[in-house]
Write a protein that holds these residues in place. Sequence first.
Motif, PDB file in Angstrom:
ATOM      1  N   ARG A   1      -7.567   1.386   0.318  1.00 35.88           N
ATOM      2  CA  ARG A   1      -6.842   0.406   1.010  1.00 35.88           C
ATOM      3  C   ARG A   1      -6.837  -0.787  -0.039  1.00 35.88           C
ATOM      4  O   ARG A   1      -5.771  -1.488  -0.283  1.00 35.88           O
ATOM      5  CB  ARG A   1      -6.941   0.085   2.469  1.00 35.88           C
ATOM      6  CG  ARG A   1      -6.747   1.129   3.237  1.00 35.88           C
ATOM      7  CD  ARG A   1      -6.690   0.572   4.769  1.00 35.88           C
ATOM      8  NE  ARG A   1      -8.003   0.340   5.173  1.00 35.88           N
ATOM      9  CZ  ARG A   1      -8.942   1.050   5.724  1.00 35.88           C
ATOM     10  NH1 ARG A   1      -8.531   2.431   5.786  1.00 35.88           N
ATOM     11  NH2 ARG A   1      -9.939   0.637   6.101  1.00 35.88           N
ATOM     12  N   LYS A   2      -8.086  -1.202  -0.297  1.00 31.61           N
ATOM     13  CA  LYS A   2      -8.114  -2.412  -1.297  1.00 31.61           C
ATOM     14  C   LYS A   2      -7.618  -1.902  -2.629  1.00 31.61           C
ATOM     15  O   LYS A   2      -6.902  -2.911  -3.037  1.00 31.61           O
ATOM     16  CB  LYS A   2      -9.667  -2.609  -1.485  1.00 31.61           C
ATOM     17  CG  LYS A   2     -10.098  -3.879  -2.177  1.00 31.61           C
ATOM     18  CD  LYS A   2     -11.522  -4.199  -2.289  1.00 31.61           C
ATOM     19  CE  LYS A   2     -11.798  -5.289  -3.427  1.00 31.61           C
ATOM     20  NZ  LYS A   2     -13.016  -5.668  -3.694  1.00 31.61           N
ATOM     21  N   ALA A   3      -7.953  -0.892  -3.124  1.00 32.45           N
ATOM     22  CA  ALA A   3      -7.288  -0.414  -4.267  1.00 32.45           C
ATOM     23  C   ALA A   3      -5.854  -0.530  -4.548  1.00 32.45           C
ATOM     24  O   ALA A   3      -5.010  -1.001  -5.087  1.00 32.45           O
ATOM     25  CB  ALA A   3      -7.813   0.900  -4.969  1.00 32.45           C
TER      26      ALA A   3
ATOM     27  N   GLN B   1       0.735  -1.087   0.008  1.00 30.41           N
ATOM     28  CA  GLN B   1       0.230  -0.213   0.128  1.00 30.41           C
ATOM     29  C   GLN B   1       0.971   1.093  -0.043  1.00 30.41           C
ATOM     30  O   GLN B   1       0.471   2.069  -0.771  1.00 30.41           O
ATOM     31  CB  GLN B   1      -0.893  -0.249   1.113  1.00 30.41           C
ATOM     32  CG  GLN B   1      -2.029  -1.231   1.154  1.00 30.41           C
ATOM     33  CD  GLN B   1      -2.934  -1.208   2.359  1.00 30.41           C
ATOM     34  OE1 GLN B   1      -2.408  -0.811   3.619  1.00 30.41           O
ATOM     35  NE2 GLN B   1      -3.980  -1.530   2.247  1.00 30.41           N
ATOM     36  N   THR B   2       2.156   1.353   0.660  1.00 31.43           N
ATOM     37  CA  THR B   2       2.807   2.375   0.822  1.00 31.43           C
ATOM     38  C   THR B   2       3.611   2.627  -0.472  1.00 31.43           C
ATOM     39  O   THR B   2       3.515   3.703  -1.137  1.00 31.43           O
ATOM     40  CB  THR B   2       3.742   2.140   1.834  1.00 31.43           C
ATOM     41  OG1 THR B   2       3.191   1.920   3.357  1.00 31.43           O
ATOM     42  CG2 THR B   2       4.758   3.352   1.920  1.00 31.43           C
TER      43      THR B   2
ATOM     44  N   LEU C   1     -11.987   5.474  -8.304  1.00 35.38           N
ATOM     45  CA  LEU C   1     -11.694   6.260  -6.877  1.00 35.38           C
ATOM     46  C   LEU C   1     -10.244   6.609  -7.112  1.00 35.38           C
ATOM     47  O   LEU C   1      -9.770   7.673  -6.726  1.00 35.38           O
ATOM     48  CB  LEU C   1     -11.879   5.004  -5.857  1.00 35.38           C
ATOM     49  CG  LEU C   1     -11.648   5.683  -4.571  1.00 35.38           C
ATOM     50  CD1 LEU C   1     -12.143   4.868  -3.538  1.00 35.38           C
ATOM     51  CD2 LEU C   1      -9.695   5.273  -4.142  1.00 35.38           C
ATOM     52  N   LEU C   2      -9.369   5.633  -7.764  1.00 31.64           N
ATOM     53  CA  LEU C   2      -7.822   5.820  -7.852  1.00 31.64           C
ATOM     54  C   LEU C   2      -7.791   7.082  -8.912  1.00 31.64           C
ATOM     55  O   LEU C   2      -6.919   8.183  -8.565  1.00 31.64           O
ATOM     56  CB  LEU C   2      -7.138   4.812  -8.278  1.00 31.64           C
ATOM     57  CG  LEU C   2      -6.795   3.699  -7.159  1.00 31.64           C
ATOM     58  CD1 LEU C   2      -6.244   2.581  -7.858  1.00 31.64           C
ATOM     59  CD2 LEU C   2      -6.423   4.191  -6.034  1.00 31.64           C
TER      60      LEU C   2
ATOM     61  N   VAL D   1     -14.954   4.990   1.365  1.00 28.18           N
ATOM     62  CA  VAL D   1     -13.844   5.324   0.525  1.00 28.18           C
ATOM     63  C   VAL D   1     -12.626   5.022   1.049  1.00 28.18           C
ATOM     64  O   VAL D   1     -11.867   4.560   0.161  1.00 28.18           O
ATOM     65  CB  VAL D   1     -14.301   6.846   0.498  1.00 28.18           C
ATOM     66  CG1 VAL D   1     -12.902   7.391  -0.463  1.00 28.18           C
ATOM     67  CG2 VAL D   1     -15.591   7.128  -0.232  1.00 28.18           C
ATOM     68  N   PHE D   2     -12.376   5.025   2.489  1.00 28.43           N
ATOM     69  CA  PHE D   2     -10.975   4.726   2.734  1.00 28.43           C
ATOM     70  C   PHE D   2     -10.866   3.144   2.789  1.00 28.43           C
ATOM     71  O   PHE D   2      -9.665   2.609   2.490  1.00 28.43           O
ATOM     72  CB  PHE D   2     -11.003   5.245   4.311  1.00 28.43           C
ATOM     73  CG  PHE D   2     -10.667   6.513   4.615  1.00 28.43           C
ATOM     74  CD1 PHE D   2     -10.135   7.437   3.652  1.00 28.43           C
ATOM     75  CD2 PHE D   2     -11.231   7.191   5.459  1.00 28.43           C
ATOM     76  CE1 PHE D   2     -10.029   8.892   3.594  1.00 28.43           C
ATOM     77  CE2 PHE D   2     -11.259   8.545   5.822  1.00 28.43           C
ATOM     78  CZ  PHE D   2     -10.531   9.421   4.779  1.00 28.43           C
TER      79      PHE D   2
END
Length: 143
Positions: free
Chosen positions: A130-132, A5-6, A100-101, A125-126
């Motif tokens: 995170r999933k994306a 994710q980072t 979203l992205l 949305v958060f």
Amino acid sequence: MNRQQTAAKNFLMKAYRVDQRINTRIEQIASLNDMALKATSTISDMPGCATRDVHKKEDVIVRILDLEERLKQDMVQLIELKRQILDAIAKMDDPELQTLLEMRYVSYSSWEQIAVELNYGIDNVFKLHRKALDLIRIPESVQ
């Protein structure tokens, strides 16, 4: 936030950082242009050398041209980064996550705007974000 994710977030944020740099350069160029205009000759009946500030004006013009060239380079970099980001997003299977992205990292929409547009609560949305970030694949050329 996990390592994937980072890394994904850092990749996606690169365009925003370049966009900020472009805006800063535009402001710098405008400021230098203003200074160059203020440094124009004034008409006076006092005797003196009319060319005394020529080198200072030339220096300002050279600096403006240098910043404009850097601005062009930043713009090319931004276009390439956005292309890479859009390509990576397009490879995802979920259109909702793609949207979203794109809203966040290409259009720079706020979380609140994204929530309203997608008709979700901010917590959802958060969660989707995170999933994306877990699913997006960073191009090897960028890693």
